[in-house]
Each structure stands twice: as structure tokens, then as C-alpha cells.
Scaffold this motif. Sequence first.
Motif, PDB file in Angstrom:
ATOM      1  N   GLN A  72     -12.058   9.994  12.652  1.00  0.00           N
ATOM      2  CA  GLN A  72     -12.998   9.161  11.957  1.00  0.00           C
ATOM      3  C   GLN A  72     -13.986  10.258  10.871  1.00  0.00           C
ATOM      4  N   ASP A  73     -14.270  11.200  11.474  1.00  0.00           N
ATOM      5  CA  ASP A  73     -15.039  12.046  10.604  1.00  0.00           C
ATOM      6  C   ASP A  73     -14.760  12.625   9.156  1.00  0.00           C
ATOM      7  N   TYR A  74     -15.763  12.614   8.428  1.00  0.00           N
ATOM      8  CA  TYR A  74     -15.391  13.440   7.122  1.00  0.00           C
ATOM      9  C   TYR A  74     -16.455  14.548   6.867  1.00  0.00           C
ATOM     10  N   LEU A  75     -16.355  15.717   6.173  1.00  0.00           N
ATOM     11  CA  LEU A  75     -17.150  16.574   5.927  1.00  0.00           C
ATOM     12  C   LEU A  75     -16.952  17.113   4.375  1.00  0.00           C
ATOM     13  N   ILE A  85     -22.278  17.412   3.716  1.00  0.00           N
ATOM     14  CA  ILE A  85     -22.594  16.220   3.808  1.00  0.00           C
ATOM     15  C   ILE A  85     -21.459  15.502   4.752  1.00  0.00           C
ATOM     16  N   ARG A  86     -21.736  14.671   5.810  1.00  0.00           N
ATOM     17  CA  ARG A  86     -21.064  14.209   6.912  1.00  0.00           C
ATOM     18  C   ARG A  86     -21.206  12.680   7.005  1.00  0.00           C
ATOM     19  N   TYR A  87     -20.025  11.997   7.230  1.00  0.00           N
ATOM     20  CA  TYR A  87     -20.195  10.649   7.754  1.00  0.00           C
ATOM     21  C   TYR A  87     -19.041  10.210   8.440  1.00  0.00           C
ATOM     22  N   ASP A  88     -18.725   9.004   8.837  1.00  0.00           N
ATOM     23  CA  ASP A  88     -17.900   8.717   9.864  1.00  0.00           C
ATOM     24  C   ASP A  88     -17.418   7.336   9.431  1.00  0.00           C
ATOM     25  N   LEU A  89     -16.245   6.876  10.027  1.00  0.00           N
ATOM     26  CA  LEU A  89     -15.744   5.412   9.950  1.00  0.00           C
ATOM     27  C   LEU A  89     -16.329   4.386  10.694  1.00  0.00           C
ATOM     28  N   PHE A  98      -8.415  -1.474  13.088  1.00  0.00           N
ATOM     29  CA  PHE A  98      -8.488  -0.205  13.204  1.00  0.00           C
ATOM     30  C   PHE A  98      -9.206   0.558  12.631  1.00  0.00           C
ATOM     31  N   PRO A  99     -10.533   0.888  12.878  1.00  0.00           N
ATOM     32  CA  PRO A  99     -11.406   1.562  12.260  1.00  0.00           C
ATOM     33  C   PRO A  99     -11.448   3.057  12.098  1.00  0.00           C
ATOM     34  N   TYR A 100     -10.316   3.505  11.720  1.00  0.00           N
ATOM     35  CA  TYR A 100      -9.909   5.177  11.847  1.00  0.00           C
ATOM     36  C   TYR A 100      -8.839   5.216  10.935  1.00  0.00           C
ATOM     37  N   ASN A 101      -8.751   6.627  10.693  1.00  0.00           N
ATOM     38  CA  ASN A 101      -7.340   7.122  10.000  1.00  0.00           C
ATOM     39  C   ASN A 101      -6.453   7.860  10.905  1.00  0.00           C
ATOM     40  N   ILE A 102      -5.156   7.945  10.631  1.00  0.00           N
ATOM     41  CA  ILE A 102      -4.445   8.472  11.291  1.00  0.00           C
ATOM     42  C   ILE A 102      -3.848   9.681  10.868  1.00  0.00           C
ATOM     43  N   HIS A 103      -3.830  11.012  11.350  1.00  0.00           N
ATOM     44  CA  HIS A 103      -3.413  12.213  10.609  1.00  0.00           C
ATOM     45  C   HIS A 103      -1.838  12.619  11.298  1.00  0.00           C
ATOM     46  N   LEU A 104      -1.202  12.454  10.294  1.00  0.00           N
ATOM     47  CA  LEU A 104       0.286  13.164  10.782  1.00  0.00           C
ATOM     48  C   LEU A 104       1.161  13.253   9.552  1.00  0.00           C
ATOM     49  N   GLY A 105       2.007  14.419   9.313  1.00  0.00           N
ATOM     50  CA  GLY A 105       2.619  14.671   8.193  1.00  0.00           C
ATOM     51  C   GLY A 105       3.537  13.449   7.709  1.00  0.00           C
ATOM     52  N   GLN A 106       3.833  13.028   6.536  1.00  0.00           N
ATOM     53  CA  GLN A 106       4.425  12.163   6.120  1.00  0.00           C
ATOM     54  C   GLN A 106       5.937  12.007   6.553  1.00  0.00           C
ATOM     55  N   ASP A 107       6.450  13.133   6.513  1.00  0.00           N
ATOM     56  CA  ASP A 107       7.852  13.155   7.194  1.00  0.00           C
ATOM     57  C   ASP A 107       8.072  12.404   8.488  1.00  0.00           C
ATOM     58  N   ARG A 108       7.128  12.755   9.438  1.00  0.00           N
ATOM     59  CA  ARG A 108       6.949  12.153  10.793  1.00  0.00           C
ATOM     60  C   ARG A 108       6.949  10.604  10.693  1.00  0.00           C
ATOM     61  N   LEU A 109       6.207   9.976   9.860  1.00  0.00           N
ATOM     62  CA  LEU A 109       5.995   8.673   9.753  1.00  0.00           C
ATOM     63  C   LEU A 109       7.468   8.129   9.156  1.00  0.00           C
TER      64      LEU A 109
END
Length: 396
Positions: A72-75, A85-89, A98-109
Motif C-alpha cells: 500500500q505504501d509510496y515514498l 513525501i509518503r502516503y498509502d492506499l 482490493f485497496p492495494y497494489n500487487i508486486h510481481l514480475g510481469q513474466d510471473r503473471l
Amino acid sequence: MYDYDVIIVGGGPTGFVTALGLAQAGVKVCVVEQEEAIIDSPRAAVYHWSVLDGLERLGIREEAEQVGFPKQDYLWLVKKTGEKIRYDLSVLAGHTAFPYNIHLGQDRLAAIARDRLEALPNAEIRFATGMITLAQDADGVRVAVEGPEGVEYLSCAYVVGADGAGSLVRKTLNLGFEGMTWPERFVATNVYHDFESANYGLTTMVIDEEWGAVIVKIDEEGLWRCTYMEDAALPERDYLQRLNGAYGHLLVGEGGYKLDRAAPYKMHQRAADSFRKGRVVLAGDAAHVTNPTGGYGLTTGLFDAYALWPTLAAIVLDGADPALLDIYAEDRRRVFLERTSPRAVANKQLVFHACGGGAALEAALGGLRAMSSDADARLNGLWFVKTLETPSPVEA
């Protein structure tokens, strides 16, 4: 009548997601990919919250989240002044499931979608098989492909070109790809390094006219994506020799690093003259390409897939009007030109050029500070990635 209802050229995330949607709907589909396997060079790694509903509809959101991880976080870090400067989702709660992002390589999706496709009897995947050419008429499309057993001619009702920025499908259709190429080169690296010891966020945008970078954690084992920029006039073949010098400015955490892989690439802002020609439609980077600052290219490509597969399925299975593909093509091209590309350009100017400094930089930082301190401003800013979506014309 046909070998397949739809042939998809290109085995990246857009191609496989489109194929999965079609196959789950009952369409007989074939994916052809000239490489022997899904390409795993460093590329996009963030799936914005706005695309997760589409992954859920396909039944792969949960697996993508398990293979990767939610965040959820950004810096935003101004390198020269040290301002953070920070904020979250969290403000998205109640506005989306689904109030969040997902991190993974596009090859894995792409691999998740591929595995689901392989279990379906109406889907076929052909790796190490490249399209040579295609020809279409009022009744269908004939595609010449070359694979391990030589040249073969396949027939289908429709073709989806999802074969990347250098798309042979697009070129075969004689569609222009107007726009520009940036004079800089991006270098995307996967690296093990302790960025969290420097109090970096799981997504950190380093703002600097010389050493700007996008730094994103991409798995739970300590692997990070660190993307920076260099002058494209420098010899590409020597980029690894310059890597250690660049890392001296970018790797600020404790300890050393272990390079997993790296890939240099050119950046463009381009769109095809049309995303449809007869029975052939374009999606993803074959249709449009942008610099990746902000992750809007992958987001737009997935929204292409979400709008396209229900439309094609309705045409193939239910006899819906093929003119619906014109609406798809016009909607997706408009979104790219009016929203995706301008915002990606603005992000690149901020992160990698600090907007040239002065009033322009201060104005951009003012917007980020507002997102950090004001919930309404944050929700408004975060909602941008939802505006990149258009509905399937058959479901609108």
C-alpha cells in the motif's frame, strides 16, 4: 470451418490474459509466441489496484497475490534535499474490493495465465513459433507461422496482435506507429539489496535530474527492481561496465548487493494509427507504448485485455456485431493518447529530470504533498489509474 476461433500472437501478460478470458468463455484459442518460453527480463513489476478486479474475474488475483505480495505504501524522495513525501492506499477502502497494489514480475503473471490455459481443452499454446505473415478476407484470417516442425498455415476468425512494440502483426497491417523515441536509455535491474535499511518504501520514486530512479520491491526474498536512466549515446554493449558506478548513487541501504539480472531498453511514446483493421485487433505494446514511469503501460495493456476478450467472445459465440471492435479500438486509443501517455511523460519529467527545477518542480511536489496530507487529494490522485479503464463495448 476454422482451426481456431482466435489466434493471439504474443505470449506476454496482455496476450495470455486475453487468451485466458476468451478460453474461459468457451472460445477456441491459440497463443503463438516466437520465444521458447515466457521472457523473464526485467520489465513492469507493479499491478495497480485498479486492475485487480479484472484479475479476480479471471480467477487469478489470489494466486498473483500469493506469488507476489500486496502493498500500500509510496515514498517520493527528493534526492538533493532529502525531502520524503509518503502516503498509502488505505483511503481506497470502501471504494474497491482490493485497496492495494500487487508486486510481481510481469513474466510471473503471464506464467499464471499460461498454466490456467494449459488446463483448458479449448486452448493451445505454441512456443518457439513465430508468425511469418497473415492475410484476411471477409470470411476469416489465414496466419502463416514457423515452428519446430516448419511452416504451417492456420485459419481463424480473428487475430489479436499482442506481440510487443516491434509488432509484426501491426507492421503486416501497414499501420503506422506514430510518436517519438526518448534520447535516453532505461536500465532495469533486479538486485538483492537492503533498501529498507535506508527507510525506503516498497515503492520509492527517487527524484533527481541525474540519478532519478524507480525502486520497487518485487518479492519476499529481498529482490528489488531498480530502474535508472542513462544517455542513449553511450554504447549499450557496455552498460554493465557502468552499472557499479550507477549503483554507487542508487544503493543507499546497508551492505552490498547481488545483481540478479539487468536489461537496457529504449523508451517510446507511440500509438498505432488504429487498433483494428478488419478481423485483426491490437492490444498492449503492439498497440501503444510508453515510458514505464508509474507503471501505466502494463496497466493500460491489461485494461485492453479486459475490454477485448468479452467483446470477441460475444462476437464469436453469440453473433454480436463485429463493429463493437471499432468501439474497443477507439476507446483504447483515446485513453492511451489522452491519459496514459501524458501522465507517463509527466512522471518521467518529475522523477528523472526533476521537472527542470524551479517553479515546475515545486508545483509537482506541491501536488504530492497534498496527497500526503489530505485524504480527498490522495483519493483523487490515486483514482487516476481507474480512469485508464474502459468497459467492454458488449458490456457497456
